[in-house]
Design a protein around this motif. Structure first.
Motif, mmCIF file in Angstrom:
data_model
loop_
_atom_site.group_PDB
_atom_site.id
_atom_site.type_symbol
_atom_site.label_atom_id
_atom_site.label_comp_id
_atom_site.label_asym_id
_atom_site.label_seq_id
_atom_site.Cartn_x
_atom_site.Cartn_y
_atom_site.Cartn_z
ATOM 1 N N HIS A 1 0.721 -1.804 -3.288
ATOM 2 C CA HIS A 1 0.674 -1.624 -4.733
ATOM 3 C C HIS A 1 1.336 -0.306 -5.142
ATOM 4 O O HIS A 1 2.107 -0.252 -6.099
ATOM 5 C CB HIS A 1 -0.784 -1.646 -5.215
ATOM 6 N N ARG A 2 1.043 0.766 -4.408
ATOM 7 C CA ARG A 2 1.622 2.081 -4.710
ATOM 8 C C ARG A 2 3.132 2.043 -4.585
ATOM 9 O O ARG A 2 3.861 2.603 -5.395
ATOM 10 C CB ARG A 2 1.075 3.144 -3.748
ATOM 11 N N GLU A 3 3.616 1.376 -3.524
ATOM 12 C CA GLU A 3 5.066 1.308 -3.330
ATOM 13 C C GLU A 3 5.719 0.498 -4.444
ATOM 14 O O GLU A 3 6.775 0.871 -4.947
ATOM 15 C CB GLU A 3 5.391 0.731 -1.945
ATOM 16 N N ALA A 4 5.056 -0.579 -4.868
ATOM 17 C CA ALA A 4 5.594 -1.385 -5.969
ATOM 18 C C ALA A 4 5.636 -0.564 -7.255
ATOM 19 O O ALA A 4 6.625 -0.601 -8.002
ATOM 20 C CB ALA A 4 4.737 -2.638 -6.161
ATOM 21 N N ARG A 5 4.574 0.188 -7.531
ATOM 22 C CA ARG A 5 4.558 1.035 -8.731
ATOM 23 C C ARG A 5 5.654 2.098 -8.662
ATOM 24 O O ARG A 5 6.306 2.378 -9.668
ATOM 25 C CB ARG A 5 3.198 1.724 -8.889
ATOM 26 N N LEU A 6 5.848 2.684 -7.487
ATOM 27 C CA LEU A 6 6.897 3.704 -7.341
ATOM 28 C C LEU A 6 8.263 3.107 -7.654
ATOM 29 O O LEU A 6 9.076 3.734 -8.335
ATOM 30 C CB LEU A 6 6.896 4.265 -5.917
ATOM 31 N N ASP A 7 8.505 1.898 -7.170
ATOM 32 C CA ASP A 7 9.776 1.216 -7.475
ATOM 33 C C ASP A 7 9.911 1.007 -8.977
ATOM 34 O O ASP A 7 10.980 1.191 -9.552
ATOM 35 C CB ASP A 7 9.848 -0.143 -6.759
ATOM 36 N N GLN A 8 8.798 0.611 -9.618
ATOM 37 C CA GLN A 8 8.835 0.376 -11.068
ATOM 38 C C GLN A 8 9.108 1.675 -11.826
ATOM 39 O O GLN A 8 9.844 1.686 -12.814
ATOM 40 C CB GLN A 8 7.511 -0.224 -11.538
ATOM 41 N N VAL A 9 8.489 2.773 -11.374
ATOM 42 C CA VAL A 9 8.693 4.060 -12.030
ATOM 43 C C VAL A 9 10.157 4.484 -11.861
ATOM 44 O O VAL A 9 10.815 4.916 -12.819
ATOM 45 C CB VAL A 9 7.738 5.131 -11.458
#
Ligand SMILES: [Zn+2]
Length: 248
Positions: free
Chosen positions: A195-203
């Motif tokens: 989830h954190r990695e997905a959010r980082l990609d989104q950011v």
């Protein structure tokens, strides 16, 4: 009400439900079945009815705090008055008594041996407590949803490292600071990492698309999240932007 969860851990739910606290803070009562006394983890908010109820499950040998946020620690002083038990925490400001609490410590009490794991990231003072078949994760891993990296005290690189440490524990039960227990620390921690990695990609994508401020990043990345959680999301976004600039 004391609800047994594992052979040695039971939970009392504090009456403080909300968008950040889910059903309320989980106050954990730990004891080997052969032991009369118990360990209490996170007395919770300063709510007299909750604290007196938890005290009634004593005698309490020691109180441990997963971290200093008020929904976990605010009632600790009053609880110590009610029970005479010392309060151990990483942050000296939250200790009552002579002993601190830190990475590598082993707390032997209530017929149990509990190993202290430093898991900073949600806050700098976040600890997890490892039992034979379970781990108490405070707000580092919740029973539902995801947690906030509380910038500037919380740092994303620390948080990712803490999740990797929890993942190594494998299939032990997660006893979280909020929400229901989970069957596997390994599965839960790996899901949080993804989830954190997905959010980082989104950011990263939001910034590339022109979001110029942390607030604008929140509007794009957390569009699907209830707005009452946006102030918390803003803290996580600040932590993520810092991480993208300086991943060390
Ligand atoms: Zn917290």
């Amino acid at each position: 009400m004391l609800r047994p969860v594992t052979a040695t851990a039971a939970v009392v739910l504090a009456p403080n439900p909300g968008p950040m606290t889910l059903d309320g803070t989980c106050t954990w009562v730990l004891r080997d079945p052969s032991s009369e006394s118990c360990i209490v983890v996170d007395p919770g908010p300063l709510t007299e009815s909750h604290l007196t109820e938890v005290a009634s499950y004593g005698p309490v040998q020691v109180v441990l705090l997963t971290h200093g946020h008020a929904d976990h620690s605010e009632g600790a002083r009053r609880f110590a008055e009610l029970t005479g038990a010392p309060v151990r925490a990483l942050d000296p400001a939250h200790r009552l008594g002579d002993e601190g609490l830190d990475e590598g410590d082993v707390v032997a009490a209530a017929g149990l041996e509990l190993r202290v794991l430093g898991t900073p990231g949600h806050t700098s003072d976040s600890l997890s407590f490892v039992l034979e078949d379970a781990v108490l994760t405070g707000d580092t891993v919740l029973g539902r949803g995801t947690t906030v990296v509380a910038h500037p005290d919380g740092v994303l690189a620390d948080y990712l490292m803490s999740l990797r440490r929890l993942a190594e524990l494998g299939d032990v039960t997660v006893l979280p600071g909020h929400g229901p227990e989970l069957p596997s620390a390994g599965v839960a921690a790996r899901a949080y990492l993804a989830h954190r990695e997905a959010r980082l990609d989104q950011v990263r994508a939001a910034v590339a698309a022109g979001a110029g401020t942390p607030e604008q990043v929140v509007e794009v990345v957390y569009a699907d999240v209830d707005r009452v959680l946006w102030p918390a999301a803003l803290l996580s976004v600040r932590a993520q932007l810092l991480h993208l600039q300086d991943p060390a």
